[in-house]
Design a protein around this motif. Sequence first.
Motif, PDB file in Angstrom:
ATOM      1  N   TYR A 269      67.901  45.467  -8.372  1.00  0.00           N
ATOM      2  CA  TYR A 269      69.131  44.458  -8.195  1.00  0.00           C
ATOM      3  C   TYR A 269      69.752  44.297  -9.562  1.00  0.00           C
ATOM      4  CZ  TYR A 269      66.523  43.026  -3.999  1.00  0.00           C
ATOM      5  OH  TYR A 269      65.790  43.224  -2.717  1.00  0.00           O
ATOM      6  N   ASP A 270      68.964  44.820 -10.502  1.00  0.00           N
ATOM      7  CA  ASP A 270      69.530  44.796 -11.859  1.00  0.00           C
ATOM      8  C   ASP A 270      70.477  45.888 -12.137  1.00  0.00           C
ATOM      9  OD1 ASP A 270      70.163  43.946 -14.533  1.00  0.00           O
ATOM     10  OD2 ASP A 270      68.186  44.623 -15.176  1.00  0.00           O
ATOM     11  N   GLY A 271      70.946  46.118 -13.288  1.00  0.00           N
ATOM     12  CA  GLY A 271      71.625  47.168 -13.905  1.00  0.00           C
ATOM     13  C   GLY A 271      73.088  47.159 -13.932  1.00  0.00           C
ATOM     14  N   PHE A 272      73.670  46.212 -13.361  1.00  0.00           N
ATOM     15  CA  PHE A 272      75.341  46.125 -13.517  1.00  0.00           C
ATOM     16  C   PHE A 272      75.651  45.794 -14.890  1.00  0.00           C
ATOM     17  CE2 PHE A 272      74.044  44.862  -9.150  1.00  0.00           C
ATOM     18  CZ  PHE A 272      75.016  45.854  -8.527  1.00  0.00           C
ATOM     19  N   TYR A 302      70.154  43.748   0.570  1.00  0.00           N
ATOM     20  CA  TYR A 302      71.088  42.656   0.848  1.00  0.00           C
ATOM     21  C   TYR A 302      72.558  42.909   0.688  1.00  0.00           C
ATOM     22  CZ  TYR A 302      66.429  39.943   1.458  1.00  0.00           C
ATOM     23  OH  TYR A 302      65.403  39.735   1.782  1.00  0.00           O
ATOM     24  N   TRP A 303      72.775  43.359  -0.452  1.00  0.00           N
ATOM     25  CA  TRP A 303      74.336  43.573  -0.763  1.00  0.00           C
ATOM     26  C   TRP A 303      74.819  44.408   0.151  1.00  0.00           C
ATOM     27  CZ3 TRP A 303      77.180  47.711  -3.167  1.00  0.00           C
ATOM     28  CH2 TRP A 303      78.129  47.363  -3.850  1.00  0.00           C
ATOM     29  N   GLU A 379      69.138  49.479  -4.833  1.00  0.00           N
ATOM     30  CA  GLU A 379      70.032  49.077  -3.682  1.00  0.00           C
ATOM     31  C   GLU A 379      71.330  49.641  -3.431  1.00  0.00           C
ATOM     32  OE1 GLU A 379      70.740  44.522  -1.998  1.00  0.00           O
ATOM     33  OE2 GLU A 379      71.193  44.814  -4.143  1.00  0.00           O
ATOM     34  N   VAL A 380      71.841  49.662  -4.443  1.00  0.00           N
ATOM     35  CA  VAL A 380      73.278  50.261  -4.508  1.00  0.00           C
ATOM     36  C   VAL A 380      73.036  51.859  -4.208  1.00  0.00           C
ATOM     37  CG1 VAL A 380      75.371  50.821  -5.842  1.00  0.00           C
ATOM     38  CG2 VAL A 380      74.287  48.652  -6.194  1.00  0.00           C
ATOM     39  N   ALA A 454      67.240  54.851   4.589  1.00  0.00           N
ATOM     40  CA  ALA A 454      66.779  53.731   3.864  1.00  0.00           C
ATOM     41  C   ALA A 454      65.297  54.087   3.056  1.00  0.00           C
ATOM     42  CB  ALA A 454      66.476  52.602   4.805  1.00  0.00           C
ATOM     43  N   MET A 455      65.088  55.439   2.637  1.00  0.00           N
ATOM     44  CA  MET A 455      63.851  55.677   2.066  1.00  0.00           C
ATOM     45  C   MET A 455      64.554  56.171   0.672  1.00  0.00           C
ATOM     46  SD  MET A 455      61.754  58.031   4.677  1.00  0.00           S
ATOM     47  CE  MET A 455      63.251  58.519   5.573  1.00  0.00           C
TER      48      MET A 455
END
Length: 542
Positions: A269-272, A302-303, A379-380, A454-455
């Motif tokens: 979820y980090d990295g933006f 989730y995003w 995630e992205v 989703a892998m």
Amino acid sequence: MSPEAQMNALSAKALPLGTSDFVALRNSNEIYVDKTALIFELASVRSKILIVRPRRFGKSLLVSTFESLFKNGLRDFSGLKIEKLWKDKTYPVVRLDFSDLKDLPSAEEFQKSLRSMIATAFAAIGFRYDPANTVSLFLDQFKLWLSTLGTNSFVLLIDEYDAPLTAHLDNSSLFNEIRTALSRFYAVIKRYEGCLRFFFMTGITKYSQTSIFSELNNFDDITLNPAYATLLGYTEEEIKSGFAAYLRNAAEKLGTTEKHVLQNLRDNYDGFSFEPSAQSHVFCPWSVLNFFKYPQQGFKNYWYESGGQPSLLLKYLEKHHLVRPESFDVPVAMTLDELGAVRQYDKLSVEALLFQAGYLTIREQLNVAEVEVGYPNKEVELSMARLYADEMLRDINRLDAGISRLAKMLDRECPETVIAYFNQVFNAIDYSRYPVVNEASCRSHLQVLLMGGAMVPDVEKHSALGRSDLEVETPHRRWVFELKFSADGANAEKLLRSAVMQIQDRRYGEAPHGRELIAVAMVFNGRERRFARWEVVPGAAA
């Protein structure tokens, strides 16, 4: 900490999941990550400010915070950094949310709804529209009223300024008519800007070469300003300090350490990064909060499910063609001008659009004018792979294609079934748009397919003795795929033997991972568009 103490700590401050109203958040004793020092810097002087950020980054909460500050003073800011800084008085506040105008099917309905929104919002501070006055049009009456106001009379806040435009990217005529209507409104605001104490506007995309921004050319665009790179989103320090009890709870629920939880939060979820040097970066708040609410579900995507799959982005990509899978994870060099301002709406740069939608972020500054952009996190990256996979198989249902069941298939089925499935999917791909012409493109297509399921495969995974083409884990297995390409099937047997020897000699996949190891050598026949030769290489469970 005992379970009882832990529960008390968690209940002391609730998660602000889905709360975009600052006053409600404070009154409900929810966690507020204190951004008020930066808010003070912006609000302490007369200014007109624009910031563009992806969905789910807390833009509406930020707008609500400004609203509370200017309307109620420090009433709702007890214990926050701004409490000792703010000395200004209160002001009338007008807040417009243009996302309420995005689903209107015609220019006439848009103009009618825009007039109604303006009349209603400004009525709260004294504007009275007289529809019986047929001599003075709506905007003329609005101008006349504004001309009666003194300097610094009110605060104007606009959330999602671009929503009505983005909603009609696929309809150039309607886009232009809506743009014209909005430009007229902004022209009025610009003419009477002296009555504004503060003007703050948010959006997802910046349509720079439109008449809107010719009317707002005196805005301070802080989108890529390093001073405000962390205004939206959570820094790692903010997570450690503000969500310490939730980190402990997640570690307990997952049977691991807080350090391990934090590392997974970083990966997923980090990295933006929203400044050229890429030294500052933030986590996506929506994803972090959902994880903390449901830690036992693991680090889910989730995003994408809650707004990272913008339908209009998909429509746009359909018209302009998604880049080919072999470009999927290749970093892209872009100028800061391109990132900071999307050009003519009908000639949008796909990379600039993906950056502003949150799919790409700044990874490194190359020179004073250029940066390298790439995916911010897993995630992205998975979200983007799903877009690629859906686009590659545009006319095929995901369930019919079996993509949704792919992870289970790899975890349970025999290699023969898996290879047969790969061939089925490759056969379904439109080869005129997505040709497989060499080993690299074959690997990229397979990578996107796995990620669409989703892998998270490792591509060219390094080991002490070499690099395997693709490795991917399921709950009980680790698969290694070593690929070779033959344009017409010639030398297929020789290529297969070479792939087998690579797996054996370089011991691909044999690092400790506690799973059944299945290593497969495969040769793709370009003419037949399938893996024509393959062989499982014997290996022990690691």
